[in-house]
Scaffold this active site. Structure first.
Site, short mmCIF file in Angstrom:
data_model
loop_
_atom_site.label_atom_id
_atom_site.label_comp_id
_atom_site.label_asym_id
_atom_site.label_seq_id
_atom_site.Cartn_x
_atom_site.Cartn_y
_atom_site.Cartn_z
N CYS A 281 45.91 32.21 44.26
CA CYS A 281 47.30 31.81 43.88
C CYS A 281 47.96 30.87 45.12
CB CYS A 281 48.26 32.89 43.58
SG CYS A 281 47.47 33.71 42.15
N TYR B 44 37.93 35.76 33.60
CA TYR B 44 38.69 36.49 34.34
C TYR B 44 38.94 37.93 34.10
CZ TYR B 44 42.28 37.53 37.94
OH TYR B 44 43.00 37.97 38.83
N HIS C 31 40.90 42.46 38.90
CA HIS C 31 42.29 42.66 39.44
C HIS C 31 43.27 43.48 38.61
CE1 HIS C 31 41.21 38.94 42.31
NE2 HIS C 31 41.12 39.99 42.99
N ASP D 187 42.60 44.45 47.02
CA ASP D 187 41.59 43.29 47.35
C ASP D 187 42.03 42.33 48.45
OD1 ASP D 187 39.03 42.48 46.31
OD2 ASP D 187 39.77 40.89 45.43
#
Ligand code: ADP
Ligand code: SF4
Length: 692
Positions: A31, A172, A175, A267
């Site tokens: 991001c 995806y 996360h 992460d």
């Protein structure tokens, strides 16, 4: 220069499904706070990564449908065909330099309260949305039709991703942010139909979506799967053993496994909480579970370590987000045997704060990050100087060092004078605090670069006065003399000094960094700074055996570090160390042997005994030299001085990233027309008005 033969392996091409990456450097999705608002700036940023040699360059998460927006976060959108040109611009910029372009399709589901579209969020099970802000919104449980719809929407997004020119189209499931992750995890999936319960049922949607995506675009595009191999949620969440079983069920369906941890904060830990390669244990067994290539991250900046991971067969591709932000030219430097020139990530997560504050990405180490298009800055190349008049820089902290190296690379003659016997300023001092050692890299990179520039001369142990500056007569003078912590309590809460008894031992972070320690055993730290310093000082003093209370008017310790995803790690560490945390307390007065503090809500006052008080409040610019030079402007002409500028903390104290940016900005703007402020000095993208 030829590259190290031991690094050759990093430059071997690799097939990822139907496409071929030219090397093993893989910029995983990350991001950046630019997204749909700043698409051209973003396209250029990704393009520069490709120029810097990354074999694969990916987007951030791209919202695939208007029923799941992640507002207020600013990511990319691929809601319908009208979004394709935005994405196509990015793919084009990435392709210009021979990299593969990857798009991370995301349906956030439970993570988005849908503040923009006002649609009801959908999830495997209808829980309250799992946002960072405890939104008072619940998702509804998806029925079979919702699931069929979602599969169709994902297919449409994959098709649009291909139309936009992407070579890798992600599924995806990582996360704990991706919707598919929620289906996989027992924490979020309480369904009793064929999409819930058993492992096979929970994996069903992932299997379907991987198959759909492959059918839709798999003939020309690779289909990577981003997958969390541990949710770090104990028995409630996905653990390593279960993750292996899940991978076993779909092992050969994706073209690549992009392995991560959930959540994102685990992460992408800061260097204060996790060393380089902390997640390496996750990759150990991965290659035995699938024949497909595996990519993983670890804030890797060392090419030796990267090469060894590929050589040992642990990873096929080295995933990097932050190392590619700090140095978009990392692969290029390894390829050309210039590993000394790598601008290593310091693991501070200021880049992440761009996303959390919905502002364009910035980086402590790389001031050009996010400025590639709007200011035309490049991480490596500088416009040649326009004239030969030399520059004197006073102060070799991050601002002065960055100005010196950037001006030096532009070709200016530079003299950098520093009072101390080493360079680095606040970075050298702060790097000595617990957990901040890697911050030294801000200094080391710049010192190394300056050492290679014959036109930049550094003078240590050289405190300059206004008389010196006027006597030397450099045409341009930059004052980057830093700041010092205040001793009077003025900061966010109090804008006037608080009463302090001279009988109380009072310390500031500067004194502690210089080696002073509180004499007594009980210490109260008043933290009205709210970034890392209060927490770090508490950690240090606790380690030195003091009884430490951290008092803050905020609800929690180091509250701004929510933006760097550190807050809960900091609070946990302090609590585990036995630091007492006193939130919502306002320090009103420091008496001889106690402090008077009141409740931030009711004003109810309480006295607490203490041997020492540490004030972590705000800083005062050290701008005495600058002010004197300005006061003596009438002498400039005779001295041959054209301009005197004050930059960095000496101008207005802020983060190290601000200081580095200020140094770069000075160097970029020198000999450009003076910015009067009457026009916007950078490019921005204005939305075209629709017909109404
Ligand atoms: P910034 O973050 O703005 O770069 P720092 O506080 O890190 O600020 O660095 C300022 C540097 O300037 C320090 O290393 C300090 O020793 C140096 N300095 C301050 N005053 C003078 C001076 N008069 N002459 C030379 N060096 C100075
Ligand atoms: Fe690394 Fe900090 Fe730059 Fe992020 S901001 S890339 S963590 S140096």
């Amino acid at each position: 220069m030829p590259r190290e033969p031991s690094h050759d392996i990093l430059f071997e091409p690799i097939d990822i499904g139907p496409v071929r990456a030219k090397n093993r450097f893989y910029q995983v999705p990350h991001c950046n706070g630019m997204g749909y608002r700043d698409p051209t700036a973003l396209a250029h940023m990704r393009g520069i990564k490709a120029e810097g040699g990354w074999g694969v360059v990916c987007t951030e998460q791209v919202e695939i449908h208007h029923t799941s927006d992640i507002t207020p976060f600013i990511e990319l959108r691929l809601w319908d065909d009208r979004d394709v040109p935005t994405l196509a611009r990015m793919a084009e910029k990435i392709h210009e330099h021979g990299a593969l372009a990857g798009i991370e399709l995301a349906y956030n589901g439970l993570n988005g309260p849908n503040l923009y579209g006002r649609e009801v969020p959908m999830a495997p099970t209808g829980f309250p949305v799992a946002s960072f802000t405890y939104d008072p919104v619940q998702a509804r449980t998806m029925d079979k039709e919702d699931i069929r719809n979602l599969r169709r929407w994902h297919r449409a997004a994959a098709r649009r991703g291909r139309e936009a020119g992407f070579d890798l189209v992600y599924v995806y499931a990582g996360h704990a942010l991706g919707f598919f992750h929620h289906f996989l995890s027992r924490r979020y999936n309480h369904r009793t139909d064929e999409y819930g319960g058993s492992l096979e049922n929970r994996v069903r949607i992932l299997k379907e979506i991987l198959t759909d995506t492959r059918e839709e675009v798999g003939d020309t595009c690779a289909v990577p799967c981003r997958f969390s191999v541990d949710e770090i949620a104990g028995p409630d969440g996905i653990d390593r053993a279960e993750a292996e079983d899940m991978i076993g069920l779909v092992a050969e369906l994706p073209d690549l496994w992009d392995i991560c941890l959930a959540g994102w904060e685990s992460d992408s830990k800061t260097s204060r909480f996790g060393p380089e390669g902390e997640q390496e244990f996750l990759y150990e067994n991965m290659k035995s579970l699938t024949s497909k290539p595996v990519v993983g991250v670890g804030r890797y900046t060392s090419p030796d370590r990267m090469a060894s991971l590929v050589r040992k067969g642990v990873l096929d591709l080295i995933g990097c987000a932050r190392p590619s932000i700090a140095d978009p030219f990392l692969p290029h430097k390894v390829e050309n045997g210039r590993t000394d020139d790598i601008r290593e990530c310091i693991g501070c997560n200021i880049c992440v704060s761009g996303d959390f504050t919905m502002s364009p990405i910035r980086c402590t180490q790389n001031p050009s990050m996010g400025e590639e298009w709007r200011r035309g800055w490049h991480p490596e190349y500088f416009r040649p100087s326009r004239c030969e008049r030399p520059v004197l820089i006073v102060g070799a902290g991050p601002a002065g060092l960055e100005a010196a190296q950037a001006l030096g690379k532009r070709g200016y003659e530079v003299v950098l004078a520093e009072r101390a016997t080493d360079v680095g300023g606040r970075v050298s001092r702060e790097a000595g605090l617990p957990g901040l050692a890697q911050w030294r890299r801000v200094r080391d990179y710049r010192e190394g670069q300056i050492g290679k520039l014959p036109n930049v001369n550094v003078y240590l142990d050289s405190e300059l006065s206004a008389d010196h500056v006027l006597e030397f007569g450099f045409p341009r003078v930059v004052v980057a003399t830093g700041a010092r912590w205040r001793r009077d309590g003025v900061a966010h809460h109090w804008t006037r000094p608080i009463p302090v008894s001279p009988a109380m031992e009072l310390l500031t972070p500067d004194e502690i960094m210089a080696g002073a320690l509180p004499g007594g055993s009980s210490v109260i730290i008043w933290d009205d700074d709210h970034y890392y310093m209060g927490g770090v000082i508490a950690e240090l003093l606790r380690k030195k055996g003091r009884d430490v209370t951290l008092m803050t008017p905020a609800a929690e310790v180091s509250t701004w570090t929510r933006n760097t995803m550190e807050q809960h790690f900091i609070q946990a560490r302090l609590l585990e160390m036995g630091v007492e945390i006193a939130p919502h307390r306002v320090l009103d007065e420091v008496k001889d042997d106690r402090v008077v503090a009141s409740c931030a809500f009711t004003g109810a006052s309480r006295q607490t005994a203490a041997d020492s008080v540490v004030l972590v409040t705000s800083r005062l610019p050290d701008n005495g030299l600058y002010r004197e030079l300005v006061a003596r402007r009438h002498e400039w002409n005779q001295a041959g001085i054209e301009s005197v500028r004050c930059i960095g903390d000496a101008d207005a104290p802020a983060t190290i990233a601000h200081a580095v940016f200020a140094g770069r900005r000075y160097a970029e703007d020198l000999d450009e027309p003076v910015d009067s402020g009457d026009t916007v000095s950078f490019k921005r993208e204005i939305t075209e008005l629709s017909a109404c």
